[in-house]
Design an enzyme around this catalytic site. Structure first.
Site, PDB file in Angstrom:
ATOM      1  N   ASP A 211       0.863  -1.215  -0.066  1.00  0.00           N
ATOM      2  CA  ASP A 211      -0.139   0.171   0.013  1.00  0.00           C
ATOM      3  C   ASP A 211       0.724   1.179   0.003  1.00  0.00           C
ATOM      4  O   ASP A 211       1.920   1.161   0.377  1.00  0.00           O
ATOM      5  CB  ASP A 211      -0.824  -0.017   1.368  1.00  0.00           C
TER       6      ASP A 211
ATOM      7  N   ASP B 259      -7.874  -7.413   1.329  1.00  0.00           N
ATOM      8  CA  ASP B 259      -6.810  -7.330   2.535  1.00  0.00           C
ATOM      9  C   ASP B 259      -7.814  -6.932   3.625  1.00  0.00           C
ATOM     10  O   ASP B 259      -8.603  -6.023   3.941  1.00  0.00           O
ATOM     11  CB  ASP B 259      -5.563  -6.522   2.461  1.00  0.00           C
TER      12      ASP B 259
ATOM     13  N   CYS C 208     -12.339 -27.336  10.843  1.00  0.00           N
ATOM     14  CA  CYS C 208     -11.331 -26.624  10.386  1.00  0.00           C
ATOM     15  C   CYS C 208     -10.112 -27.719  10.215  1.00  0.00           C
ATOM     16  O   CYS C 208      -9.962 -28.599  11.143  1.00  0.00           O
ATOM     17  CB  CYS C 208     -10.826 -25.634  11.072  1.00  0.00           C
TER      18      CYS C 208
ATOM     19  N   CYS D  71      -6.976 -27.002   9.840  1.00  0.00           N
ATOM     20  CA  CYS D  71      -5.598 -26.613   9.997  1.00  0.00           C
ATOM     21  C   CYS D  71      -4.991 -27.192  10.851  1.00  0.00           C
ATOM     22  O   CYS D  71      -5.452 -27.883  12.039  1.00  0.00           O
ATOM     23  CB  CYS D  71      -5.718 -24.901  10.291  1.00  0.00           C
TER      24      CYS D  71
ATOM     25  N   CYS E 145      -6.162 -26.790  14.699  1.00  0.00           N
ATOM     26  CA  CYS E 145      -7.103 -27.344  15.076  1.00  0.00           C
ATOM     27  C   CYS E 145      -7.101 -28.795  15.012  1.00  0.00           C
ATOM     28  O   CYS E 145      -7.743 -29.502  15.548  1.00  0.00           O
ATOM     29  CB  CYS E 145      -8.397 -27.107  14.041  1.00  0.00           C
TER      30      CYS E 145
ATOM     31  N   HIS F 123      -4.378 -19.824  12.976  1.00  0.00           N
ATOM     32  CA  HIS F 123      -5.671 -20.368  12.687  1.00  0.00           C
ATOM     33  C   HIS F 123      -6.822 -19.291  11.906  1.00  0.00           C
ATOM     34  O   HIS F 123      -7.594 -19.631  10.950  1.00  0.00           O
ATOM     35  CB  HIS F 123      -6.556 -20.862  13.895  1.00  0.00           C
TER      36      HIS F 123
HETATM   37  N1  LIG Z   1      -3.745   3.935  -0.164  1.00  0.00           N
HETATM   38  C1  LIG Z   1      -5.142   3.599   0.288  1.00  0.00           C
HETATM   39  N2  LIG Z   1      -5.997   4.207   0.006  1.00  0.00           N
HETATM   40  C2  LIG Z   1      -7.469   4.148   0.620  1.00  0.00           C
HETATM   41  O1  LIG Z   1      -8.327   4.626   0.238  1.00  0.00           O
HETATM   42  C3  LIG Z   1      -7.573   3.066   1.773  1.00  0.00           C
HETATM   43  C4  LIG Z   1      -8.698   2.710   2.454  1.00  0.00           C
HETATM   44  C5  LIG Z   1      -8.813   1.852   3.344  1.00  0.00           C
HETATM   45  N3  LIG Z   1      -9.892   1.377   4.154  1.00  0.00           N
HETATM   46  C6  LIG Z   1      -9.295   0.755   5.054  1.00  0.00           C
HETATM   47  N4  LIG Z   1      -9.878   0.142   6.092  1.00  0.00           N
HETATM   48  C7  LIG Z   1      -9.273  -0.678   7.117  1.00  0.00           C
HETATM   49  C8  LIG Z   1     -10.124  -0.919   8.202  1.00  0.00           C
HETATM   50  N5  LIG Z   1      -9.651  -1.765   8.961  1.00  0.00           N
HETATM   51  C9  LIG Z   1     -10.704  -2.764   9.445  1.00  0.00           C
HETATM   52  C10 LIG Z   1     -10.443  -3.861  10.643  1.00  0.00           C
HETATM   53  C11 LIG Z   1      -9.836  -2.922  11.600  1.00  0.00           C
HETATM   54  C12 LIG Z   1      -8.802  -2.100  11.256  1.00  0.00           C
HETATM   55  C13 LIG Z   1      -9.156  -0.944  10.043  1.00  0.00           C
HETATM   56  N6  LIG Z   1      -7.815   0.393   4.954  1.00  0.00           N
HETATM   57  C14 LIG Z   1      -7.428   1.198   3.697  1.00  0.00           C
HETATM   58  C15 LIG Z   1      -6.396   1.491   3.188  1.00  0.00           C
HETATM   59  C16 LIG Z   1      -6.232   2.306   2.057  1.00  0.00           C
HETATM   60  N7  LIG Z   1      -5.134   2.630   1.542  1.00  0.00           N
END
Ligand SMILES: Nc1nc(=O)c2cc3nc(NCCN4CCCCC4)[nH]c3cc2[nH]1
Length: 375
Positions: free
Chosen positions: A95, A269, A307, A309, A312, A338
């Protein structure tokens, strides 16, 4: 020019936008839809590369913002890029830091040229421009790199989102122009536009004009209600090329995977599996289980009887609860292993359901068993 990233669309679901595809990268072939474990600081927390390999992970994420601050891209470049540094021979996606600068760094100043900020680690001053971020990602050597973008907060005014979208498209063009290794690293554009559907369309069409090998949908999972995220997704994906991969950034939980696949997303992801593992919460086919709960103190079943894995097949809920309660490091290693396996295996079953033309049926079956109550 040789393209490092090639996507083949193998099958389109007849009852939804779900797709089954294949992504060929310089470090392996990735079946899609795919879940990518997150290894922000060049490690999927608590897991060794051979463990990721044995559970079938084909591609993992890492992060430009974090690795630039520590240990620095020069060191990683000298180690042979992320692949050499981590000794991971699968694919890597980095990223661009667009999200982390806005969610982690202090004292940010955004201009059309880029973003200046202070490190959340030591307060040192830094600045990211499309050119400097490309240089970092080129040095890290990931197979797929993300353009430098601005991820607007939620909620944000239309005026703010419009300005930020146009800046993000301009930055994408500058990233493409300054990318030094286009034959080894595929550069994806990132579609912004907030909750404004006409801006999402404008962002998609303007990025397509720049012709990237794949497109990410950004600016989601930033606090908006899930139904809104799904609606924005359903509106946006049809504007993207059908023969290029779509990557929904930062998403998600098991239900998000189904909802995203149903709306035409190929790549996902999320830190969720390793993050919840660290407080002893595990994902199972019958929902999440909080292993510290006293009910597991003498429960000798595996975390998830369905599961396959290694965890498990080897340990009981009682033993893992003991490790978590005793703050033994093996505890979070086992829950992390897991949980990542669970997400990869779930996505494998989703791929199989698309192949068997029963994606929506499998979704229904999973939802009925998974439920949404904490156990
Ligand atoms: N370059 C970039 N641009 C985005 O607009 C973006 C938008 C995003 N939105 C998320 N959300 C992550 C939410 N996550 C959910 C589980 C707990 C921690 C936060 N990650 C992101 C990463 C990103 N990376």
């Amino acid at each position: 020019m040789a393209q490092p990233i090639r996507f083949e669309l193998l099958r389109r679901d007849g009852h939804s936008q779900a797709r089954r595809g294949r992504l060929t990268t310089p470090h392996g072939v990735i079946e899609t839809p795919v879940f990518m474990p997150v290894g922000t600081q060049a490690t999927v927390k608590t897991m060794a590369p051979w463990e990721l390999k044995e559970i079938g992970a084909g591609i993992i994420l890492s992060n430009t913002y974090h690795l630039h601050l520590r240990p620095g891209e020069q060191l990683i470049d000298r180690a042979g890029g992320l692949h050499g540094f981590m000794n991971w021979d699968g694919a890597v996606l980095t990223d661009s830091g667009g999200f982390q600068v806005f969610s982690l760094a202090d004292l940010r100043k955004i201009t059309d040229d880029g973003v200046s900020f202070r490190s959340h680690l030591d307060g040192s001053s830094h600045s990211f421009t499309p050119e400097s971020v490309m240089a970092i990602e080129n040095a890290l050597g990931a197979d797929i790199i993300m353009a430098f973008d601005e991820c607007p907060p939620y909620p944000a005014t239309r005026a703010y989102v419009e300005t930020s979208l146009r800046r993000t498209v301009d930055w994408a063009q500058r990233c493409k122009a300054s990318h030094q290794r286009p034959e080894e690293q595929g550069l994806f554009g990132i579609v912004q536009g907030g909750e404004f559907l006409d801006l999402r369309k404008e962002a998609a069409l303007r990025l397509i004009d720049l012709d990237f090998p794949g497109y990410a949908i950004g600016g989601l999972s930033v606090g908006e209600p899930k139904p809104l995220m799904y609606d924005i997704l359903a509106y946006t994906t049809p504007w993207l090329p059908v023969d290029k991969p779509r990557y929904l950034m930062g998403v998600g939980s098991p239900d998000d995977l189904f909802e995203g696949v149903e709306r035409g997303v190929d790549m996902f992801d999320c830190v969720l599996p390793t993050r919840i593992a660290r407080n002893g919460t595990v994902l199972t086919s019958e929902g999440k289980r909080v292993m510290k709960n006293a009910r597991y103190s003498d429960d000798f079943l595996p975390l998830d009887p369905d599961c396959d894995c290694r965890v498990c097949k080897t340990f009981s809920r009682a033993y893992i609860r003991h490790l978590i309660k005793a703050d033994e490091v093996l505890g979070i290693r086992l829950t992390s292993y897991h949980n990542v396996y669970f997400m990869l295996d779930l996505m494998k079953r989703i791929r199989q359901s698309i192949e068997a033309d029963r994606f929506l049926g499998y979704k229904q079956e999973f939802y009925e068993r998974y439920g949404y109550n904490e156990k």
